[in-house]
Scaffold this motif. Structure first.
Motif, PDB file in Angstrom:
ATOM      1  N   GLY A 165      30.011  40.350  31.215  1.00 17.71           N
ATOM      2  CA  GLY A 165      28.559  40.478  31.317  1.00 17.71           C
ATOM      3  C   GLY A 165      28.172  40.874  32.732  1.00 17.71           C
ATOM      4  O   GLY A 165      29.007  40.849  33.646  1.00 17.71           O
ATOM      5  N   SER A 166      26.912  41.222  32.949  1.00 25.20           N
ATOM      6  CA  SER A 166      26.529  41.798  34.251  1.00 25.20           C
ATOM      7  C   SER A 166      26.755  40.829  35.407  1.00 25.20           C
ATOM      8  O   SER A 166      27.264  41.212  36.457  1.00 25.20           O
ATOM      9  CB  SER A 166      25.086  42.299  34.217  1.00 25.20           C
ATOM     10  N   SER A 167      26.421  39.553  35.241  1.00 22.09           N
ATOM     11  CA  SER A 167      26.600  38.596  36.336  1.00 22.09           C
ATOM     12  C   SER A 167      28.076  38.458  36.695  1.00 22.09           C
ATOM     13  O   SER A 167      28.459  38.484  37.868  1.00 22.09           O
ATOM     14  CB  SER A 167      26.015  37.234  35.928  1.00 22.09           C
ATOM     15  N   CYS A 168      28.909  38.304  35.691  1.00 22.11           N
ATOM     16  CA  CYS A 168      30.349  38.136  35.953  1.00 22.11           C
ATOM     17  C   CYS A 168      30.966  39.431  36.474  1.00 22.11           C
ATOM     18  O   CYS A 168      31.867  39.387  37.308  1.00 22.11           O
ATOM     19  CB  CYS A 168      31.057  37.664  34.683  1.00 22.11           C
ATOM     20  N   SER A 169      30.478  40.564  35.979  1.00 19.86           N
ATOM     21  CA  SER A 169      31.030  41.846  36.439  1.00 19.86           C
ATOM     22  C   SER A 169      30.841  42.019  37.938  1.00 19.86           C
ATOM     23  O   SER A 169      31.780  42.414  38.639  1.00 19.86           O
ATOM     24  CB  SER A 169      30.363  43.018  35.717  1.00 19.86           C
ATOM     25  N   ILE A 170      29.640  41.693  38.428  1.00 21.37           N
ATOM     26  CA  ILE A 170      29.427  41.906  39.861  1.00 21.37           C
ATOM     27  C   ILE A 170      30.176  40.865  40.697  1.00 21.37           C
ATOM     28  O   ILE A 170      30.342  41.045  41.889  1.00 21.37           O
ATOM     29  CB  ILE A 170      27.926  41.953  40.251  1.00 21.37           C
ATOM     30  N   ARG A 171      30.660  39.810  40.059  1.00 22.86           N
ATOM     31  CA  ARG A 171      31.444  38.793  40.779  1.00 22.86           C
ATOM     32  C   ARG A 171      32.944  38.984  40.593  1.00 22.86           C
ATOM     33  O   ARG A 171      33.729  38.118  40.952  1.00 22.86           O
ATOM     34  CB  ARG A 171      30.987  37.408  40.363  1.00 22.86           C
ATOM     35  N   GLY A 172      33.313  40.114  39.973  1.00 19.60           N
ATOM     36  CA  GLY A 172      34.722  40.477  39.995  1.00 19.60           C
ATOM     37  C   GLY A 172      35.507  40.245  38.721  1.00 19.60           C
ATOM     38  O   GLY A 172      36.718  40.036  38.776  1.00 19.60           O
ATOM     39  N   SER A 173      34.858  40.323  37.545  1.00 26.14           N
ATOM     40  CA  SER A 173      35.621  40.074  36.320  1.00 26.14           C
ATOM     41  C   SER A 173      36.742  41.105  36.111  1.00 26.14           C
ATOM     42  O   SER A 173      37.826  40.737  35.646  1.00 26.14           O
ATOM     43  CB  SER A 173      34.714  40.004  35.092  1.00 26.14           C
ATOM     44  N   ASP A 174      36.511  42.358  36.494  1.00 28.42           N
ATOM     45  CA  ASP A 174      37.574  43.366  36.336  1.00 28.42           C
ATOM     46  C   ASP A 174      38.776  43.025  37.200  1.00 28.42           C
ATOM     47  O   ASP A 174      39.926  43.103  36.759  1.00 28.42           O
ATOM     48  CB  ASP A 174      37.061  44.764  36.744  1.00 28.42           C
ATOM     49  N   GLU A 175      38.481  42.643  38.435  1.00 31.95           N
ATOM     50  CA  GLU A 175      39.570  42.310  39.363  1.00 31.95           C
ATOM     51  C   GLU A 175      40.304  41.050  38.896  1.00 31.95           C
ATOM     52  O   GLU A 175      41.539  40.984  38.935  1.00 31.95           O
ATOM     53  CB  GLU A 175      38.982  42.091  40.759  1.00 31.95           C
ATOM     54  N   LEU A 176      39.550  40.069  38.419  1.00 31.75           N
ATOM     55  CA  LEU A 176      40.165  38.842  37.908  1.00 31.75           C
ATOM     56  C   LEU A 176      41.062  39.157  36.710  1.00 31.75           C
ATOM     57  O   LEU A 176      42.190  38.660  36.621  1.00 31.75           O
ATOM     58  CB  LEU A 176      39.073  37.842  37.511  1.00 31.75           C
ATOM     59  N   ALA A 177      40.588  40.012  35.806  1.00 27.67           N
ATOM     60  CA  ALA A 177      41.383  40.381  34.635  1.00 27.67           C
ATOM     61  C   ALA A 177      42.671  41.085  35.073  1.00 27.67           C
ATOM     62  O   ALA A 177      43.749  40.803  34.541  1.00 27.67           O
ATOM     63  CB  ALA A 177      40.567  41.291  33.713  1.00 27.67           C
ATOM     64  N   SER A 178      42.562  41.978  36.056  1.00 22.89           N
ATOM     65  CA  SER A 178      43.755  42.692  36.539  1.00 22.89           C
ATOM     66  C   SER A 178      44.760  41.733  37.148  1.00 22.89           C
ATOM     67  O   SER A 178      45.970  41.853  36.934  1.00 22.89           O
ATOM     68  CB  SER A 178      43.383  43.736  37.593  1.00 22.89           C
ATOM     69  N   GLU A 179      44.251  40.786  37.921  1.00 22.47           N
ATOM     70  CA  GLU A 179      45.143  39.818  38.565  1.00 22.47           C
ATOM     71  C   GLU A 179      45.849  38.949  37.513  1.00 22.47           C
ATOM     72  O   GLU A 179      47.051  38.723  37.596  1.00 22.47           O
ATOM     73  CB  GLU A 179      44.336  38.919  39.523  1.00 22.47           C
ATOM     74  N   ILE A 180      45.088  38.488  36.530  1.00 24.38           N
ATOM     75  CA  ILE A 180      45.703  37.647  35.494  1.00 24.38           C
ATOM     76  C   ILE A 180      46.735  38.465  34.708  1.00 24.38           C
ATOM     77  O   ILE A 180      47.825  37.986  34.406  1.00 24.38           O
ATOM     78  CB  ILE A 180      44.616  37.028  34.584  1.00 24.38           C
ATOM     79  N   GLN A 181      46.399  39.712  34.433  1.00 21.73           N
ATOM     80  CA  GLN A 181      47.356  40.586  33.738  1.00 21.73           C
ATOM     81  C   GLN A 181      48.647  40.734  34.556  1.00 21.73           C
ATOM     82  O   GLN A 181      49.747  40.730  34.010  1.00 21.73           O
ATOM     83  CB  GLN A 181      46.709  41.960  33.493  1.00 21.73           C
TER      84      GLN A 181
END
Ligand code: FES
Length: 91
Positions: A9-25
């Motif tokens: 969602g927009s709030s989580c996206s601007i706080r780095g959800s893509d980067e978090l997903a990449s790191e967890i992956q």
């Protein structure tokens, strides 16, 4: 299969959800767990915070930052995998 749902969602996206997903992956691959863990995205989980919201199985967390990825992965995700493995051994 353990489902890890990361809010995009927009709030989580601007706080780095893509980067978090990449790191967890990255940790999933490092631990050779691609067959055991699946990452999916979800829209706002109604838990907007100063970090990213993430669900591991049935448990939901919020306020997770990309730099927390390693500790979160080993504390909350690996523990589920270990628990599942122990459950299988007891079956
Ligand atoms: S945008 Fe992620 S919980 Fe609201």
């Amino acid at each position: 299969m353990l489902l890890v749902t990361i809010c995009v969602g927009s709030s989580c996206s601007i706080r780095g959800s893509d980067e978090l997903a990449s790191e967890i992956q990255r940790f999933i691959e490092k631990e050779n767990l691609a067959d055991s863990i699946e990452i999916v995205g979800a829209f706002c989980m109604d838990a907007c915070s100063k970090g990213v919201s993430i669900r591991v199985g049935e448990r939901q967390f919020s306020g997770i930052l990309p730099e927390d990825a390693e500790s979160f992965f080993y504390r909350e995700i690996m523990s589920c995998i270990d628990g599942q493995a122990e459950g299988k051994q007891n079956d």
